[in-house]
Scaffold this motif. Structure first.
Motif, PDB file in Angstrom:
ATOM      1  N   ILE A 498       0.892  -1.163  -0.402  1.00  0.00           N
ATOM      2  CA  ILE A 498      -0.407   0.272  -0.085  1.00  0.00           C
ATOM      3  C   ILE A 498       0.915   1.000  -0.119  1.00  0.00           C
ATOM      4  O   ILE A 498       0.711   2.841  -0.739  1.00  0.00           O
ATOM      5  CB  ILE A 498      -0.636   0.132   1.052  1.00  0.00           C
ATOM      6  N   LEU A 499       2.188   1.186   1.022  1.00  0.00           N
ATOM      7  CA  LEU A 499       2.954   2.298   0.620  1.00  0.00           C
ATOM      8  C   LEU A 499       3.065   2.416  -0.714  1.00  0.00           C
ATOM      9  O   LEU A 499       3.146   4.020  -1.217  1.00  0.00           O
ATOM     10  CB  LEU A 499       4.041   1.971   1.952  1.00  0.00           C
ATOM     11  N   ASN A 500       3.630   1.504  -1.499  1.00  0.00           N
ATOM     12  CA  ASN A 500       4.499   1.200  -2.276  1.00  0.00           C
ATOM     13  C   ASN A 500       3.623   1.759  -3.734  1.00  0.00           C
ATOM     14  O   ASN A 500       3.795   3.139  -4.211  1.00  0.00           O
ATOM     15  CB  ASN A 500       4.948  -0.178  -2.641  1.00  0.00           C
ATOM     16  N   ALA A 501       2.043   1.732  -3.600  1.00  0.00           N
ATOM     17  CA  ALA A 501       0.984   2.238  -4.495  1.00  0.00           C
ATOM     18  C   ALA A 501       0.371   3.925  -4.448  1.00  0.00           C
ATOM     19  O   ALA A 501       0.234   4.267  -5.036  1.00  0.00           O
ATOM     20  CB  ALA A 501       0.057   1.018  -3.858  1.00  0.00           C
ATOM     21  N   ILE A 502       0.417   3.849  -2.658  1.00  0.00           N
ATOM     22  CA  ILE A 502       0.332   4.969  -2.502  1.00  0.00           C
ATOM     23  C   ILE A 502       1.222   6.696  -3.311  1.00  0.00           C
ATOM     24  O   ILE A 502       0.618   7.781  -3.317  1.00  0.00           O
ATOM     25  CB  ILE A 502      -0.059   5.441  -1.208  1.00  0.00           C
ATOM     26  N   ARG A 503       2.170   5.874  -2.746  1.00  0.00           N
ATOM     27  CA  ARG A 503       3.376   6.744  -3.901  1.00  0.00           C
ATOM     28  C   ARG A 503       4.181   6.280  -4.247  1.00  0.00           C
ATOM     29  O   ARG A 503       5.668   5.815  -4.008  1.00  0.00           O
ATOM     30  CB  ARG A 503       4.539   7.785  -1.876  1.00  0.00           C
ATOM     31  N   PRO A 504       3.841   6.023  -5.576  1.00  0.00           N
ATOM     32  CA  PRO A 504       4.962   5.040  -6.345  1.00  0.00           C
ATOM     33  C   PRO A 504       5.863   6.557  -6.851  1.00  0.00           C
ATOM     34  O   PRO A 504       5.719   7.263  -6.712  1.00  0.00           O
ATOM     35  CB  PRO A 504       3.714   4.848  -8.104  1.00  0.00           C
ATOM     36  N   ALA A 541       2.488  -0.087 -11.962  1.00  0.00           N
ATOM     37  CA  ALA A 541       1.508  -0.614 -12.144  1.00  0.00           C
ATOM     38  C   ALA A 541       0.117  -0.289 -13.015  1.00  0.00           C
ATOM     39  O   ALA A 541      -1.172  -0.394 -13.726  1.00  0.00           O
ATOM     40  CB  ALA A 541       1.527  -2.121 -12.281  1.00  0.00           C
ATOM     41  N   SER A 542      -0.640   0.385 -11.775  1.00  0.00           N
ATOM     42  CA  SER A 542      -1.350   0.758 -12.160  1.00  0.00           C
ATOM     43  C   SER A 542      -1.946   2.636 -11.536  1.00  0.00           C
ATOM     44  O   SER A 542      -0.851   3.056 -10.365  1.00  0.00           O
ATOM     45  CB  SER A 542      -2.278   0.217 -11.210  1.00  0.00           C
ATOM     46  N   LEU A 543      -2.586   3.342 -12.115  1.00  0.00           N
ATOM     47  CA  LEU A 543      -3.144   4.369 -10.999  1.00  0.00           C
ATOM     48  C   LEU A 543      -4.937   4.455 -10.961  1.00  0.00           C
ATOM     49  O   LEU A 543      -5.797   4.116 -11.752  1.00  0.00           O
ATOM     50  CB  LEU A 543      -3.236   5.617 -11.990  1.00  0.00           C
ATOM     51  N   ASN A 580       4.441   1.803 -18.424  1.00  0.00           N
ATOM     52  CA  ASN A 580       4.492   1.428 -17.284  1.00  0.00           C
ATOM     53  C   ASN A 580       3.022   0.901 -16.671  1.00  0.00           C
ATOM     54  O   ASN A 580       2.939  -0.398 -16.000  1.00  0.00           O
ATOM     55  CB  ASN A 580       5.080   1.685 -16.159  1.00  0.00           C
ATOM     56  N   LEU A 581       1.897   1.306 -17.137  1.00  0.00           N
ATOM     57  CA  LEU A 581       0.933   1.881 -16.465  1.00  0.00           C
ATOM     58  C   LEU A 581       0.336   0.441 -18.123  1.00  0.00           C
ATOM     59  O   LEU A 581       0.006   0.013 -18.785  1.00  0.00           O
ATOM     60  CB  LEU A 581      -0.706   2.638 -17.020  1.00  0.00           C
ATOM     61  N   ILE A 582      -0.579  -0.550 -16.673  1.00  0.00           N
ATOM     62  CA  ILE A 582      -1.146  -1.530 -17.034  1.00  0.00           C
ATOM     63  C   ILE A 582      -2.322  -1.848 -16.719  1.00  0.00           C
ATOM     64  O   ILE A 582      -3.529  -2.277 -17.392  1.00  0.00           O
ATOM     65  CB  ILE A 582      -0.714  -3.382 -16.843  1.00  0.00           C
ATOM     66  N   ASN A 583      -3.181  -0.671 -16.097  1.00  0.00           N
ATOM     67  CA  ASN A 583      -4.042  -0.403 -15.487  1.00  0.00           C
ATOM     68  C   ASN A 583      -4.600   0.758 -15.111  1.00  0.00           C
ATOM     69  O   ASN A 583      -3.865   0.950 -14.137  1.00  0.00           O
ATOM     70  CB  ASN A 583      -5.035  -1.824 -14.071  1.00  0.00           C
ATOM     71  N   PRO A 611       0.451   4.081 -24.556  1.00  0.00           N
ATOM     72  CA  PRO A 611      -0.320   3.978 -22.832  1.00  0.00           C
ATOM     73  C   PRO A 611      -0.962   1.892 -23.590  1.00  0.00           C
ATOM     74  O   PRO A 611      -1.012   1.792 -25.214  1.00  0.00           O
ATOM     75  CB  PRO A 611      -1.880   4.681 -23.667  1.00  0.00           C
ATOM     76  N   ARG A 612      -1.192   1.089 -22.621  1.00  0.00           N
ATOM     77  CA  ARG A 612      -1.340  -0.083 -23.050  1.00  0.00           C
ATOM     78  C   ARG A 612      -2.966  -0.060 -23.274  1.00  0.00           C
ATOM     79  O   ARG A 612      -3.971   0.919 -23.381  1.00  0.00           O
ATOM     80  CB  ARG A 612      -1.102  -0.738 -22.070  1.00  0.00           C
ATOM     81  N   TRP A 613      -2.961  -1.492 -24.398  1.00  0.00           N
ATOM     82  CA  TRP A 613      -4.336  -1.493 -25.061  1.00  0.00           C
ATOM     83  C   TRP A 613      -5.524  -1.270 -23.619  1.00  0.00           C
ATOM     84  O   TRP A 613      -6.844  -0.799 -23.499  1.00  0.00           O
ATOM     85  CB  TRP A 613      -4.468  -2.830 -25.591  1.00  0.00           C
ATOM     86  N   GLN A 614      -4.933  -1.754 -22.285  1.00  0.00           N
ATOM     87  CA  GLN A 614      -6.294  -2.148 -21.755  1.00  0.00           C
ATOM     88  C   GLN A 614      -6.574  -0.701 -20.820  1.00  0.00           C
ATOM     89  O   GLN A 614      -8.002   0.094 -21.208  1.00  0.00           O
ATOM     90  CB  GLN A 614      -6.398  -2.512 -20.302  1.00  0.00           C
ATOM     91  N   VAL A 615      -5.651   0.120 -20.806  1.00  0.00           N
ATOM     92  CA  VAL A 615      -5.758   1.575 -19.921  1.00  0.00           C
ATOM     93  C   VAL A 615      -6.226   2.865 -21.452  1.00  0.00           C
ATOM     94  O   VAL A 615      -7.834   3.013 -21.051  1.00  0.00           O
ATOM     95  CB  VAL A 615      -4.497   2.137 -19.851  1.00  0.00           C
ATOM     96  N   ILE A 616      -5.666   2.284 -22.409  1.00  0.00           N
ATOM     97  CA  ILE A 616      -6.515   2.993 -23.921  1.00  0.00           C
ATOM     98  C   ILE A 616      -7.976   3.230 -23.922  1.00  0.00           C
ATOM     99  O   ILE A 616      -9.041   3.951 -24.327  1.00  0.00           O
ATOM    100  CB  ILE A 616      -5.370   3.139 -25.150  1.00  0.00           C
TER     101      ILE A 616
END
Length: 657
Positions: A498-504, A541-543, A580-583, A611-616
């Motif tokens: 969570i710490l890594n996710a909150i402050r990427p 990996a996620s925004l 780097n974003l996949i979601n 952008p990755r295909w899931q993101v776009i």
């Protein structure tokens, strides 16, 4: 002048061609294939797990009915593939390895059954059916299947809170079989739906701490058998166990048990030391537990030491694994508890087995498919729950013996299972006078391998948060309970995630001169920032809801800094590198919309690159692409920079000059 005008015209045509090509590549990004739905992903996971590598489902559909069936069988039962080339030379090696393995497995299985608060035969049953099922479905060549100390203690520590193994052994046993059934179901589901990442929440550091704490608790509990204590606590924390041992020291206790147990414990440890010093004597520590059982049983029988206070195993039920289908409690008040215990046991057993299997597979130079291993473990435990077995997994100590004995395939597990089966049929009466203290010494001799101080030190050097999870699991098991220890470790691991996710991690990128490479300006000071352009990469990996506002605020902060530093040339375009974003979720999209509005209100533009295909796909569904304009979506960061007005005019001036 005429030639200069011609050159200008030529350069403008060149830039126009480049713009057209760039626009075409942007259309590639904006029109990717539609990502698969949830159901298709799940079915795809099952197909990848069931069908052999390289056998694509499209070709599978073209096969005839018989080939369909054979393909599925080859995927589920790897033994059908390698068994065709199995030779007599391999069988000789597997036979010797299997017999050596059985000599260690028989006494250990009896001891681990007592640790699980079950009659001795149930440990032997667990060394018969699960290894046979794994031999058919597993892909590891070296792993030795059977009961292990940590899982045995885990089951007993949790189940005895629901049913007392002394007051009502039948109800306790039924709950053990039910928990084993659920453990197998969870393991099979993890493998079929490729959910192995759930097991990874028990991080390496957490497992190191958990194993060490469990080893100490198991060792303290063996003092009951080693000292001949009759009344012992059902609690697993170190304080409760030490209190009971301390009270027993001040009361009469049988020294014969202690003397017998310690003598053979020293014998086993000495043989292990000799085996490590001389690799040719690998068989000596492997058969030392069986020799200890035979000699100690003979001593007790000849001296009638059981009449003088030496506790013995007594009756071990003879015969093959009986059916336990009717003992499964899939209805009733304890089903939920059994499922919870099954889930925890499944995760711990899988973590140990896959770690053991992969470590030896790497030595032999082949890859182990974790998802297929989970399926094999799941089915073997389901079958075990129906045949009077409790949760089985891969044992590190027995796998090391199997490897040292020169096993070639999982046929060594089959040999071991058949040997244990013969022992159940013919030798159980001979084990009547086996002293409990010997079983305690065998378990104690296996515990040092569970305590890895050097690895804990390495964890401390590399990652302090990981070390905190390690110590949390260790002290939780030691001073609370097994479940509390695991809960603390998982909580700390989650907190780290969570710490890594909150402050990427976020980077401002600059260009390496003479190339199309963009790097972090802080990491590579030689890179050059493009005037009027701020390039930002999000290393996550996620925004999502957890970090979206942090990312937006950080970008706005950098834009403000740029405005303050560059009094002459203000920022015109912010390029967001999404490689780097996949979601991305709705909170992430909302944050991008707010970022876009703030930039537009300040006279700037927002562009996105790669952008990755899931993101776009999600950005198009949310109409975010329409808001920024499809022409602001690029295949690479380089193309996004080239499309900016400032760099384009700069390139034109350079070309003209």
């Amino acid at each position: 002048m005429g030639s200069l005008a011609t050159e200008n015209c030529t350069m403008e045509e060149h830039l126009e061609v480049e713009d057209n090509r760039r626009a075409e590549r942007s259309r590639w990004v904006l029109n990717p294939p539609e990502p698969p739905g949830l159901w298709r992903e799940l079915m795809g996971s099952i197909k990848e797990t069931v069908f052999p590598h390289g056998n694509k489902f499209s070709s599978f559909k073209k096969q005839t009915g018989s080939k369909h069936f054979l393909s599925v069988l080859n995927g589920l039962f790897p033994i059908l593939r390698w068994g065709r080339n199995y030779k007599a030379e391999k069988f000789k090696s597997d036979l010797m390895a299997g017999l050596t393995l059985a000599s260690l497995s028989i006494p250990q299985s009896i001891g681990y059954a007592s640790l699980a608060k079950l009659d001795p035969q149930y440990g032997l049953y667990t060394s018969v059916v699960p290894p046979l099922i794994y031999a058919l479905m597993g892909s590891s060549r070296e792993i030795a299947i059977g009961p292990v100390a940590v899982v045995s203690m885990l089951l007993s520590s949790m189940i005895q809170k629901i049913e007392d193994p002394v007051a009502d052994p039948i109800a306790y046993r039924k709950l053990v079989f039910t928990s084993t059934f659920f453990a197998g179901m969870f393991q099979a589901a993890f493998g079929l739906f490729r959910l192995g990442f759930l097991v990874d929440f028990f991080s390496h550091a957490a497992i190191v701490g958990f194993m060490a704490g469990a080893a100490i608790i198991i060792g303290l509990q063996q003092l009951k058998g080693l000292l001949g204590i009759t009344h012992f606590t059902n609690k697993t924390d170190v304080v409760s166990v030490i209190k009971v041992v301390w009270r027993s020291v001040h009361h009469p206790w049988n020294a014969h048990n202690f003397l017998l147990g310690c003598s053979f414990l020293i014998f086993i440890l000495v043989t292990r030391f000799v085996g490590r010093r001389n690799k040719k004597l690998f068989w000596l520590p492997a058969i030392a537990p069986l020799i200890s059982v035979i000699l100690s049983t003979l001593i007790v029988y000849l001296t009638r030491a059981d009449k003088h206070g030496v506790n013995i195993v007594k009756h071990i039920k003879r015969g093959l694994n009986p059916s336990s289908v009717h003992q499964l409690q899939l209805k009733g008040p304890h089903v939920g508890e059994a499922a919870k215990i099954g889930l925890i046991s499944a995760a711990v057993a899988l973590t140990e087995a896959i770690a053991v299997g992969r470590s030896f597979a790497s030595i032999k130079g082949y890859h182990l498919d974790g998802n297929k291993e989970m399926v094999a473990m799941g089915f073997m435990n389901i079958a075990g729950s129906l045949t009077s077995c409790y949760v089985a997994t891969g044992s590190f100590s027995r796998t090391a013996v199997n490897f040292s004995a020169g096993c070639q395939t999982v046929v060594s597990n089959i040999v071991m299972a058949i040997t244990v089966l013969i022992s159940l049929e013919l030798l159980t009466r001979l084990l009547y006078f086996t002293p409990i203290a010997i079983l305690a010494s065998i378990i104690l001799s296996a515990l040092p391998g569970l305590i890895n101080i050097s690895e804990a030190y390495n964890i401390w050097k590399v990652d302090k948060l990981d070390f905190l999870a390690c110590m949390g699991a260790f002290f939780g098991v030691m001073f609370a309970s097994v479940e509390i220890g695991l809960l603390i470790a998982v909580t700390i691991s989650f907190a780290k995630i969570i710490l890594n996710a909150i402050r990427p991690g976020m980077e401002v990128l600059g260009k390496v001169q003479g190339t199309d490479i963009f790097c972090d300006i802080n990491l590579y000071p030689m890179v050059v920032k493009t005037p009027g352009v701020l390039i930002v990469r999000v290393n996550s990996a996620s925004l999502c809801f957890a970090n979206a506002n942090f990312v937006r605020e950080r970008i706005i902060g950098w834009v403000t800094e740029e405005e303050g530093e560059n009094a002459k040339g203000r920022t015109q375009v912010v390029i967001l590198d999404m490689s780097n974003l996949i979601n991305i979720d709705t909170s992430g999209i909302l944050a991008l919309e707010e970022l876009h509005k703030e930039l537009v209100s300040s006279g700037m533009e927002l562009a996105i690159a790669n952008p990755r295909w899931q993101v776009i796909h999600r950005l198009k569904l949310a109409k975010f692409v329409d808001k920024i304009g499809g022409e602001r979506v690029y295949l690479t960061v380089g193309e996004a920079v080239d499309a900016c007005p400032g760099p384009k005019m700069l390139n034109l001036e350079v070309l003209v000059t």
